[in-house]
Design a protein around this motif. Sequence first.
Motif: not given
Length: 551
Positions: A265-267, A293-294, A299-302
């Motif tokens: 869900f975060a991304p 989300g970040v 890591v995924e957000a970056t």
Amino acid sequence: MSTFLQSNTLTPSLKTAGERSVAIVVNTYNQSSFLADALESCLRQTTPASEILVIDDGSDDDPASIVAQFAKVSFYRQPNSGRSAARNAGLARVTSEFTIFLDADDRLTPAAVAAGLECFANDPDAWLVYGKHHLVDALGRKISGPLGTPTAEAPFLQLLRHGNLIAMHGAVMYRAERLRSISGFDEALHACEDYDVYLRIAQAGQLASHNYCVAEYRQHSQNTSQDKELMLDAARSVVRKAAYGNSADVVAAAYIGEAHFIRHFAPQIFSSGLKNLLRNGWDRHYVKQIAHGVSLAPVEATKMIARRGLRRLVRKLPNSLGRMFGEDFWAPKLGKVRFGDFARTKPIAIDYGYHRGKPVDRYYIEKAISAYSENVRGHVLEVCDPDYTITFGAHRVTQSDVLDIDPQNPKATIIGDLGTVGSLPEGTFDCIILTQTLQFIYRPDNAIENLYRALSPGGCLLITVPGISLLGSGEIKYWYWTFTELSLRTLLSDRFGEDSVEVNARGNVYAAISFLTGLTLADIETDKLEYNDPSYPVTVFGFARKIVAPR
């Protein structure tokens, strides 16, 4: 610890129908536009439900007037208290042995009740049974194949680690008294209340599944699942609740499960906030979404930020430099696209490019048949000529026939119209190969019926149809249709059954352009044909087996 039982029933038998009672509880909250559709699906059951109840959770859109059109449906209204409370209100009222809960925006397939009853008959100790489901769009049109994952021998731990594998609540049938014994649905939860029940039942009793598709999950803008932050918070609450005070292996499984939901869900939360901010301008809520989300998945957000930034940077480079970064990051600037040999209004070659070499679509056709070549055996039927029978069947073929509507074809052993049911001998062929033919038949469902009847029990159909295609100059006056993966899957599943069918579409924009302009395999880089983009289906392949239930 619970155990798991799986029934592999393909088509629900009605031998137990009527002997056991089933209630369907439909909960609604401001979904009257879908409610009639849901109720009609409840009334179309091959095994009728004993009770159909609608629980209105304080709607503003007058569902009572919809329910009044259905004489066999009972209606109850309560103040707005949430979906769990509405389901519990229904559970308290039903007198039947088994219960299905259906959201008002979803539908049941006609065999839902029969399939659930048969699965319970096969697995009498189960507390709940479930099948598969389709996704449909807001208008009720099918947009997916059958979905749903059977759990393994330790379903509690598996559901805890990997999330809601059942996925769609309407695909579940409960033993009502067992559900009451665990106090029904947790009214403190505003989402994932079904997942919470599955975990509690998996820990206390048995689950069973079958392979029949019993429900349709409607996708629209008002789905609760569209609120990713709500879904994540609810899922984490359910996982933590299941782990509280439990053993070390359960706590470890819950830790894995919570991480699974965060990764999922975060991304989506980050991406949704960023898209809304770029589209609609500054808003504190969008900024909070991005920050949330970040914080959950830095890591995924970056990586997402880096990809977006690199893409924008590369697209500002001169074309000669931009091309070095590849297709994922580079596209030519506005007005700088090089058309080269494609800058023409006539194709490079007509009629698929046969006079230059092998057409692009044949790459996909032959690769698909090759993958299923073990099924080309026994008595085989092909259309127009037996080339693929010979190429892929070899010594496994004991008899080869060729069908054609044209009596002048010297290779034809059977003259007939494939679109006319009964034009083929019934129960005869172990394998039928039908390539690029269905588009010429005005009633393709008749052709599928004809092919089904012509197959022997256990026999199979290998079929290809055109997706993105030019119309051959000699064929244009006979050509009715092009197809998608969904349309071919639906045609085959309606006759052969969903669990007897496999369908996939192959192609990409490079393949489509090459094929439309008449290029051949000798003209192009065939390794680029291996990349598959579902938006550009050049060829659609289907495999279907005729399964005849024992008497």
